[in-house]
Scaffold this motif. Structure first.
Motif, PDB file in Angstrom:
ATOM      1  N   LEU A   1      26.417 -24.330 -35.148  1.00 28.13           N
ATOM      2  CA  LEU A   1      27.673 -23.899 -34.544  1.00 28.13           C
ATOM      3  C   LEU A   1      28.791 -23.809 -35.588  1.00 28.13           C
ATOM      4  CD1 LEU A   1      28.869 -23.343 -31.626  1.00 28.13           C
ATOM      5  CD2 LEU A   1      29.784 -25.671 -31.778  1.00 28.13           C
ATOM      6  N   GLU A   2      29.525 -22.705 -35.550  1.00 30.86           N
ATOM      7  CA  GLU A   2      30.652 -22.531 -36.450  1.00 30.86           C
ATOM      8  C   GLU A   2      31.731 -23.566 -36.141  1.00 30.86           C
ATOM      9  OE1 GLU A   2      30.969 -20.523 -39.024  1.00 30.86           O
ATOM     10  OE2 GLU A   2      28.968 -19.656 -38.710  1.00 30.86           O
ATOM     11  N   PRO A   3      32.338 -24.159 -37.167  1.00 36.93           N
ATOM     12  CA  PRO A   3      33.371 -25.189 -36.940  1.00 36.93           C
ATOM     13  C   PRO A   3      34.499 -24.729 -36.024  1.00 36.93           C
ATOM     14  CG  PRO A   3      32.700 -25.194 -39.237  1.00 36.93           C
ATOM     15  CD  PRO A   3      32.007 -24.012 -38.603  1.00 36.93           C
ATOM     16  N   ILE A   4      34.836 -23.436 -36.070  1.00 34.29           N
ATOM     17  CA  ILE A   4      35.932 -22.933 -35.240  1.00 34.29           C
ATOM     18  C   ILE A   4      35.639 -23.070 -33.750  1.00 34.29           C
ATOM     19  CG2 ILE A   4      35.121 -20.536 -35.144  1.00 34.29           C
ATOM     20  CD1 ILE A   4      38.047 -19.662 -35.466  1.00 34.29           C
TER      21      ILE A   4
ATOM     22  N   GLN B   1      33.797 -25.669 -32.404  1.00 30.56           N
ATOM     23  CA  GLN B   1      33.482 -27.037 -32.009  1.00 30.56           C
ATOM     24  C   GLN B   1      34.511 -27.613 -31.042  1.00 30.56           C
ATOM     25  OE1 GLN B   1      32.853 -29.278 -35.628  1.00 30.56           O
ATOM     26  NE2 GLN B   1      31.060 -28.056 -36.215  1.00 30.56           N
ATOM     27  N   SER B   2      35.779 -27.315 -31.255  1.00 29.42           N
ATOM     28  CA  SER B   2      36.811 -27.845 -30.356  1.00 29.42           C
ATOM     29  C   SER B   2      36.698 -27.227 -28.963  1.00 29.42           C
ATOM     30  CB  SER B   2      38.207 -27.584 -30.930  1.00 29.42           C
ATOM     31  OG  SER B   2      38.466 -26.191 -31.035  1.00 29.42           O
ATOM     32  N   VAL B   3      36.202 -25.991 -28.889  1.00 28.77           N
ATOM     33  CA  VAL B   3      36.007 -25.341 -27.593  1.00 28.77           C
ATOM     34  C   VAL B   3      34.940 -26.086 -26.789  1.00 28.77           C
ATOM     35  CG1 VAL B   3      35.311 -23.205 -26.445  1.00 28.77           C
ATOM     36  CG2 VAL B   3      36.685 -23.107 -28.541  1.00 28.77           C
ATOM     37  N   ILE B   4      33.832 -26.408 -27.440  1.00 31.05           N
ATOM     38  CA  ILE B   4      32.763 -27.155 -26.756  1.00 31.05           C
ATOM     39  C   ILE B   4      33.251 -28.559 -26.398  1.00 31.05           C
ATOM     40  CG2 ILE B   4      30.386 -27.961 -26.878  1.00 31.05           C
ATOM     41  CD1 ILE B   4      30.667 -24.921 -26.871  1.00 31.05           C
ATOM     42  N   GLU B   5      34.018 -29.161 -27.311  1.00 30.37           N
ATOM     43  CA  GLU B   5      34.573 -30.493 -27.044  1.00 30.37           C
ATOM     44  C   GLU B   5      35.404 -30.484 -25.766  1.00 30.37           C
ATOM     45  OE1 GLU B   5      34.994 -34.443 -27.873  1.00 30.37           O
ATOM     46  OE2 GLU B   5      34.227 -33.161 -29.465  1.00 30.37           O
ATOM     47  N   GLN B   6      36.255 -29.477 -25.599  1.00 28.77           N
ATOM     48  CA  GLN B   6      37.089 -29.381 -24.409  1.00 28.77           C
ATOM     49  C   GLN B   6      36.252 -29.163 -23.153  1.00 28.77           C
ATOM     50  OE1 GLN B   6      40.048 -26.357 -25.226  1.00 28.77           O
ATOM     51  NE2 GLN B   6      40.656 -27.377 -27.113  1.00 28.77           N
TER      52      GLN B   6
ATOM     53  N   PRO C   1      25.180 -23.640 -29.174  1.00 27.45           N
ATOM     54  CA  PRO C   1      26.225 -24.533 -28.654  1.00 27.45           C
ATOM     55  C   PRO C   1      25.673 -25.748 -27.912  1.00 27.45           C
ATOM     56  CG  PRO C   1      26.733 -22.230 -28.189  1.00 27.45           C
ATOM     57  CD  PRO C   1      25.302 -22.281 -28.621  1.00 27.45           C
ATOM     58  N   ALA C   2      24.572 -25.566 -27.177  1.00 29.81           N
ATOM     59  CA  ALA C   2      23.984 -26.694 -26.448  1.00 29.81           C
ATOM     60  C   ALA C   2      23.517 -27.777 -27.413  1.00 29.81           C
ATOM     61  CB  ALA C   2      22.828 -26.213 -25.579  1.00 29.81           C
TER      62      ALA C   2
END
Length: 291
Positions: free
Chosen positions: A274-277, A279-284, A251-252
């Protein structure tokens, strides 16, 4: 004493798996310009497990040359073979580094007596400071406070990176070692409280992504400014949590790619991207940290 904000630095790579030195230079400048006190090179986060030792030496020399004395450099020298750890230590000792981070022997599951002998042998191979590294969640073995205290009697074993996330563990070690023995948190989520309860610094994954905020939190906590430290830390808690949504440093690396600091989030197998699912979690989490 090692203290303050230290980053467990990732190793950027191109899509073909080769080390990306232009991105590494950007990462080093990002850390140097945002208050980081020390760099951990070729630790777990740096993917040392899949980078051969000759390549590790090349990366480390690049870091030494670029940093030019403006930041502490601590080299990972761990192995689950004591003989290998000793030989690595002897080779690294010739380089212009400030000390070593030595992880507990993984997979073998040695006893406390075995770990005492292991770390004693590593320390005897160098005059430079050695930091113990206890991370049971990855190694399968726990370096207990009594063993840390025994190892602290060796003159160049100068501290411990304690990554259990237990503040009780911090207090247990504090009761057994001197005030000059460095107590460093290896768990970002509990690092603020660790510092407020007398810890000396942090070796951090989050600092890869948010060095300025981590440095501010650590400095506030070390002078007892609990309100400021906790306020800054509250913005970082999503990163502390979500940078481990998959195995570190997956993730880093994605977060650093998203920030434009590296050219690819490639990691060497058996790590993947990183799994696409997720990516939005890290974005947030990046947004919460105002990045």
């Amino acid at each position: 004493m090692f203290s303050g904000s230290h980053v467990a630095l990732i190793t950027p790579m191109f899509e073909d798996g080769q080390v990306d030195y232009p991105s590494l230079k950007r990462l080093l400048d990002y850390q140097l310009n945002n208050g980081t006190d020390g760099l951990i090179i070729m630790g777990t986060t740096g993917e040392a497990a899949t980078i051969d030792f000759a390549e590790q030496l090349t990366v480390l020399q690049f870091v030494i040359d670029h940093v030019a004395g403006n930041c502490q450099i601590i080299a990972g020298n761990g192995s689950n073979s004591t003989a290998e750890a000793v030989e690595k230590t002897k080779a690294l000792d010739k380089m212009a580094i400030d000390g070593f981070l030595t992880v507990t022997p993984y997979y073998n599951k040695p006893t406390q007596k075995g770990m005492l002998a292991h770390f004693s042998a590593v320390a005897a191979a160098t005059d430079k400071p050695v930091l113990l590294y206890n991370v049971p969640g990855r190694t399968g073995v726990d370096l207990l406070p009594a063993t840390v205290a025994e190892l602290a009697k060796i003159s160049n074993i100068t501290g411990v990176k304690e990554a259990t996330g237990s503040l009780t563990r911090l207090r247990d070690i504090q009761a057994l070692v001197g005030s000059d023995f460095a107590l460093l948190s290896g768990d970002d989520a509990s690092a603020c409280d660790f510092l407020l309860q007398g810890g000396h610094g942090v070796i951090s994954v989050t600092t890869n992504v948010a060095p300025k905020a981590m440095s501010a939190m650590i400095r506030a906590a070390r002078v007892g400014d609990s309100a400021t430290a906790k306020s800054v830390d509250s913005t970082l808690q999503p990163l502390h949590r979500d940078l481990f949504i998959e195995s570190n440093p997956i993730p880093a690396k994605w977060a650093l790619l998203r920030l434009g600091l590296i050219s690819s989030d490639f990691a060497r197998l058996p790590l993947t991207q990183l799994e696409p699912i997720h990516q939005s979690v890290i974005e947030q989490a990046l947004q919460a940290a105002q990045l």
